[in-house]
Design an enzyme around this catalytic site. Sequence first.
Site, PDB file in Angstrom:
ATOM      1  CB  CYS A  44      -0.950   0.004   1.193  1.00 28.65           C
ATOM      2  SG  CYS A  44      -0.105   0.125   2.776  1.00 28.65           S
ATOM      3  CG  ASP A  56      -0.173   3.140   4.317  1.00 25.48           C
ATOM      4  OD1 ASP A  56      -0.338   4.126   3.588  1.00 25.48           O
ATOM      5  OD2 ASP A  56      -1.096   2.381   4.653  1.00 25.48           O
ATOM      6  CB  CYS A  65      -4.550   5.971   3.368  1.00 24.28           C
ATOM      7  SG  CYS A  65      -4.554   4.588   4.530  1.00 24.28           S
ATOM      8  CB  CYS A 110      -3.651   1.410   8.517  1.00 24.67           C
ATOM      9  SG  CYS A 110      -3.781   1.717   6.738  1.00 24.67           S
TER      10      CYS A 110
END
Length: 139
Positions: free
Chosen positions: A35, A37, A61, A105
């Site tokens: 992703c 991150d 995000c 996350c």
Amino acid sequence: MALYSEKVMDHFTNPRNVGKIDDADGVGEVGNAKCGDIMKIYLKVDDNQIITDVKFNTFGCASAIASSSMATCLIKGKPISEAIELSNKAVVEALDGLPPVKIHCSVLAEEAIKAAVKDYYDRHGIDYDPEMFKEKDID
């Protein structure tokens, strides 16, 4: 139904503990290649092993930023031994949930804190069980 809870949106739009601690006692950085991150957590720990300050920098995000913010709030003022026990599930619950595709996350937030604690232990010659720092499998 909204994609994100009010708490997620609050921690995303008004993140707590953002920044860097130049003389940090422990620093942990983790990322997720899927992703993109990246989270970096900085710890300041006193002589009683209490986290007196914690900061984060996150590239990611809304869920990644909110998870970082909430995780730092949950460990600030706590003994380092409690911080290492923080689970991604506790972060998700404190945020009143995350969409299933964003759970990774919260896992990153847990892993960034563990990486910072491990760095603190390594810097101070504190023995630990390597099993405490095993990464979780996330998709």
